[in-house]
Design an enzyme around this catalytic site. Structure first.
Site, PDB file in Angstrom:
ATOM      1  N   GLY A  30       0.554  -1.079  -0.544  1.00  0.00           N
ATOM      2  CA  GLY A  30      -0.061  -0.059   0.188  1.00  0.00           C
ATOM      3  C   GLY A  30       0.765   1.459  -0.359  1.00  0.00           C
ATOM      4  O   GLY A  30       2.354   1.270   0.147  1.00  0.00           O
ATOM      5  N   TYR A  31      -0.061   2.571  -0.309  1.00  0.00           N
ATOM      6  CA  TYR A  31       0.824   3.646  -0.429  1.00  0.00           C
ATOM      7  C   TYR A  31       0.859   4.880   0.844  1.00  0.00           C
ATOM      8  O   TYR A  31      -0.697   4.819   1.093  1.00  0.00           O
ATOM      9  CB  TYR A  31       1.182   4.061  -1.868  1.00  0.00           C
ATOM     10  CG  TYR A  31       1.585   2.778  -2.671  1.00  0.00           C
ATOM     11  CD1 TYR A  31       2.804   3.197  -3.228  1.00  0.00           C
ATOM     12  CD2 TYR A  31       0.743   2.420  -3.756  1.00  0.00           C
ATOM     13  CE1 TYR A  31       3.551   2.536  -4.185  1.00  0.00           C
ATOM     14  CE2 TYR A  31       1.242   1.057  -4.074  1.00  0.00           C
ATOM     15  CZ  TYR A  31       2.651   1.257  -4.726  1.00  0.00           C
ATOM     16  OH  TYR A  31       3.759   0.511  -5.024  1.00  0.00           O
ATOM     17  N   ILE A  32       1.341   5.503   1.772  1.00  0.00           N
ATOM     18  CA  ILE A  32       1.106   5.950   2.213  1.00  0.00           C
ATOM     19  C   ILE A  32       1.268   7.566   1.899  1.00  0.00           C
ATOM     20  O   ILE A  32       0.905   8.319   1.646  1.00  0.00           O
ATOM     21  CB  ILE A  32       1.789   6.124   3.381  1.00  0.00           C
ATOM     22  CG1 ILE A  32       1.370   5.020   3.853  1.00  0.00           C
ATOM     23  CG2 ILE A  32       1.822   7.281   4.347  1.00  0.00           C
ATOM     24  CD1 ILE A  32       3.141   4.324   5.160  1.00  0.00           C
ATOM     25  N   LYS A  84      -3.259   4.523   1.438  1.00  0.00           N
ATOM     26  CA  LYS A  84      -4.282   4.954   0.756  1.00  0.00           C
ATOM     27  C   LYS A  84      -5.177   4.422  -0.291  1.00  0.00           C
ATOM     28  O   LYS A  84      -6.364   4.631  -0.488  1.00  0.00           O
ATOM     29  CB  LYS A  84      -3.877   5.976  -0.002  1.00  0.00           C
ATOM     30  CG  LYS A  84      -3.485   7.704   1.191  1.00  0.00           C
ATOM     31  CD  LYS A  84      -3.048   8.559   0.528  1.00  0.00           C
ATOM     32  CE  LYS A  84      -2.670   9.729   1.015  1.00  0.00           C
ATOM     33  NZ  LYS A  84      -2.256  10.825   0.298  1.00  0.00           N
ATOM     34  N   ASN A  85      -4.351   3.478  -0.651  1.00  0.00           N
ATOM     35  CA  ASN A  85      -4.763   2.626  -2.123  1.00  0.00           C
ATOM     36  C   ASN A  85      -3.780   1.410  -1.716  1.00  0.00           C
ATOM     37  O   ASN A  85      -2.497   1.325  -0.787  1.00  0.00           O
ATOM     38  CB  ASN A  85      -5.138   3.432  -3.278  1.00  0.00           C
ATOM     39  CG  ASN A  85      -3.335   3.978  -3.462  1.00  0.00           C
ATOM     40  OD1 ASN A  85      -2.178   3.753  -3.612  1.00  0.00           O
ATOM     41  ND2 ASN A  85      -3.573   5.448  -3.509  1.00  0.00           N
TER      42      ASN A  85
END
Length: 157
Positions: A30-32, A84-85
């Site tokens: 996932g991407y912060i 976020k995703n």
């Protein structure tokens, strides 16, 4: 400063599925932070956690990269609380021609996408391609993992 030099290729599904390969490892990532110039990614396997910071490089092939192993429990918490995703995939590491090819079979919204990456020591390195490699997509930003998390394969394929 860490630098990652890699090239990406699409994979012929039929040839790949017939190929002899080791067991793969399930990854959730996932991407912060995920913008045009930098990403902060958290990645989890069953036994390992990582946090990775990537910056914009001198080309689509070369980018700054800092990756650190973190406790699995921390990585899972970061994914849950801050990402976020995300994307999911099975990764296979294939030694071939003096390099290791990392082949990712994506699932979820990126189901049907199989991408192979080779990490190089220099942008000018020569290498042999396995028979299941097809089109190079290094310069096609749609295939960046960070972009697949926000604009999945199913939406544009």
């Amino acid at each position: 400063m860490g630098v990652e030099i890699e090239r990406k290729f699409l994979v012929d599904h039929e040839k790949w599925h017939q190929a002899d390969k080791p067991n793969g490892v399930h990854y959730q990532q996932g991407y912060i932070l995920n913008d045009d110039n930098r990403t902060v990614r958290v990645r989890v396997t069953d036994t390992h956690g990582y946090i990775t910071l990537k910056g914009r490089g001198t080309s689509n092939m070369s980018r700054t990269e800092f990756e650190y192993e973190i406790p699995v429990a921390d990585a899972k918490a970061l994914l849950k609380e801050f990402a976020k995703n995300s994307t999911e995939k099975i990764r296979y590491c294939i030694p071939f021609g003096g390099f290791t090819w990392e082949v990712d079979e994506f699932s979820g919204s990126n189901e049907g996408l199989i991408v192979a990456e080779i990490e190089l020591n220099d942008e000018q390195d020569n290498f042999e391609k396995p028979h299941w490699i097809t089109t190079e997509v290094t310069d096609d930003e749609r295939y960046l993992n960070s972009n697949l998390a926000t604009r999945p394969f199913k939406d544009w394929h």
